[in-house]
Scaffold this motif. Sequence first.
Motif, short mmCIF file in Angstrom:
data_model
loop_
_atom_site.label_atom_id
_atom_site.label_comp_id
_atom_site.label_asym_id
_atom_site.label_seq_id
_atom_site.Cartn_x
_atom_site.Cartn_y
_atom_site.Cartn_z
N UNK A 19 0.83 -1.21 0.00
CA UNK A 19 0.00 0.00 0.00
C UNK A 19 0.87 1.26 0.00
N UNK A 20 1.93 1.27 0.82
CA UNK A 20 2.81 2.44 0.88
C UNK A 20 3.50 2.68 -0.46
N UNK A 21 3.95 1.62 -1.11
CA UNK A 21 4.59 1.79 -2.41
C UNK A 21 3.61 2.34 -3.43
N UNK A 22 2.38 1.84 -3.44
CA UNK A 22 1.38 2.34 -4.38
C UNK A 22 1.08 3.81 -4.13
N UNK A 23 1.09 4.25 -2.87
CA UNK A 23 0.80 5.64 -2.55
C UNK A 23 1.87 6.58 -3.07
N UNK A 24 3.08 6.07 -3.30
CA UNK A 24 4.14 6.93 -3.82
C UNK A 24 4.06 7.11 -5.33
N UNK A 25 3.29 6.26 -6.02
CA UNK A 25 3.26 6.32 -7.48
C UNK A 25 1.86 6.52 -8.04
N UNK A 26 0.84 6.46 -7.20
CA UNK A 26 -0.54 6.54 -7.70
C UNK A 26 -1.35 7.47 -6.81
N UNK A 27 -2.51 7.87 -7.33
CA UNK A 27 -3.37 8.78 -6.59
C UNK A 27 -4.35 8.01 -5.72
N UNK A 28 -5.20 8.77 -5.04
CA UNK A 28 -6.14 8.19 -4.08
C UNK A 28 -7.07 7.18 -4.73
N UNK A 29 -7.63 7.52 -5.88
CA UNK A 29 -8.61 6.65 -6.51
C UNK A 29 -7.98 5.31 -6.91
N UNK A 30 -6.75 5.35 -7.41
CA UNK A 30 -6.09 4.12 -7.82
C UNK A 30 -5.79 3.23 -6.62
N UNK A 31 -5.24 3.82 -5.56
CA UNK A 31 -4.88 3.02 -4.38
C UNK A 31 -6.13 2.42 -3.74
N UNK A 32 -7.16 3.24 -3.55
CA UNK A 32 -8.38 2.75 -2.91
C UNK A 32 -9.07 1.70 -3.76
N UNK A 33 -9.09 1.91 -5.08
CA UNK A 33 -9.77 0.95 -5.94
C UNK A 33 -9.02 -0.35 -6.10
N UNK A 34 -7.69 -0.30 -6.14
CA UNK A 34 -6.91 -1.50 -6.35
C UNK A 34 -6.85 -2.36 -5.09
N UNK A 35 -6.70 -1.73 -3.94
CA UNK A 35 -6.55 -2.48 -2.69
C UNK A 35 -7.85 -2.61 -1.91
N UNK A 36 -8.89 -1.89 -2.33
CA UNK A 36 -10.19 -1.94 -1.63
C UNK A 36 -10.05 -1.50 -0.17
N UNK A 37 -9.40 -0.38 0.03
CA UNK A 37 -9.28 0.21 1.36
C UNK A 37 -9.69 1.67 1.28
N UNK A 38 -10.17 2.20 2.39
CA UNK A 38 -10.53 3.61 2.45
C UNK A 38 -9.26 4.46 2.45
N UNK A 39 -9.37 5.68 1.96
CA UNK A 39 -8.19 6.55 1.87
C UNK A 39 -7.67 6.90 3.26
N UNK A 40 -8.57 7.05 4.22
CA UNK A 40 -8.11 7.33 5.59
C UNK A 40 -7.32 6.15 6.13
N UNK A 41 -7.77 4.93 5.82
CA UNK A 41 -7.03 3.74 6.23
C UNK A 41 -5.66 3.70 5.58
#
Length: 418
Positions: free
Chosen positions: A112-134
């Motif tokens: 999740x941390x690696x994805x947050x460095x290269x992608x935006x909120x929508x991509x991270x939340x949609x790919x991992x199925x987690x809330x942005x606050x999480x």
Amino acid sequence: MNSIFNQLLNVKNVVVEDVRIVDSPLRPEPVLEVRVRPRRGMLRCSRCGRRRHGYDQGGGVRRWRHRDFGCWRVELVAMMPRVDCPGCGVVVASVPWAEPGSRFTRDFEAECAWLMTVANQKTVSGFLHVAWRTAGDIAHRVVDRLRADMPSPFDGLTAIGVDETSYRKGHTYLTVVVGHERRRVIRAHDGYGRDVFDLFFRQLADEQKASIKVVTGDGARWIDSCVKEHRPNAERVLAGFHVVSWMSDALDKVRKRLWNQARHEHDEETAKRMRGVKYAVLKNPGDLTDRQSEAFDALGNTDPKGRLYRAWQLRELLRTLLGHPIDQAKTELNHWVFWASRSRIPEIVELARRIRRRRPDILRTIQLGCSNARLEAFNNRIKVTIRMAYGSHHATNLIALVMLRCGGLDVRLPQPAI
């Protein structure tokens, strides 16, 4: 089967007891449920991290989200025994696959941390199925874990830069401190001003403070007062970028005043030409387009007194002298202050007083050759990070994301345990 899942889970000191697929109408998707337990003798206190004797089997089972296996969501399920720690009392034992208090495994958090460095909120939340606050909470834990395994970022600092950057409407800022030699953000804090920068110096040991020789930044007085209190022997350096920006702001104010004056006098031609050179007067001569060059050349006929043109010439003199040798720059700066203070242009006269007051800092900038360019570049990256982190409700999560992207942390995808 168990040995295969032991390798697929990529977690050491774990025994796989059972694997099953749970397809319940209460869940949005099927789950691959893996029942695990730590190996014998691996019970540790979740607070101090030391090995302790078991106390009981706890109050039930807990679940941790793991990395997906293809399109299957994976959850680790385990009993949570308690240990008897002489210092901490009877507490829940730590598990080798997750941080205390987390409901995600370390591998999932690293992904999740690696994805947050290269992608935006929508991509991270949609790919991992987690809330942005999480995801923000995960980034905060990963940053703490990575920084705990690294040497202190405050050791051996000799030149630092400080600046503030807005991240929300309503004058809400982050104060960012950069280490020039290591080329990374070493600290970010919510807010700005003397109190926030003072917290940075109070966090340093005496040896760490003594190693700081140069502090770069803009002309904010709170930076000057804080450096004077904590590092009076450090060289205070003004960024040449900010010195030129002062002149650019004054030049734009001159143009606006002359434009408003022409409108009030119903001089439509002058007002039109003043508006036409809005961007031309703020550019360097080599960056002007053909159309802007023509508009700038026609400015002399529009402004008979040449006030805007004289202000532009003073800006170019100030911009070029910053790149000259110190002896030549010292003479040219004295001439610049002399002509600017006698230009009879109110905005330029006011700026001449400011330049005269900060003259030692400007000359020190030229002599040392230091700049805040690296920090300004980091500010651009931080702005991009803020846009990618749109929706963060807590400044701590935003700061964690800034440290992931700009803090020099070794953020990697999980690798097979060998």
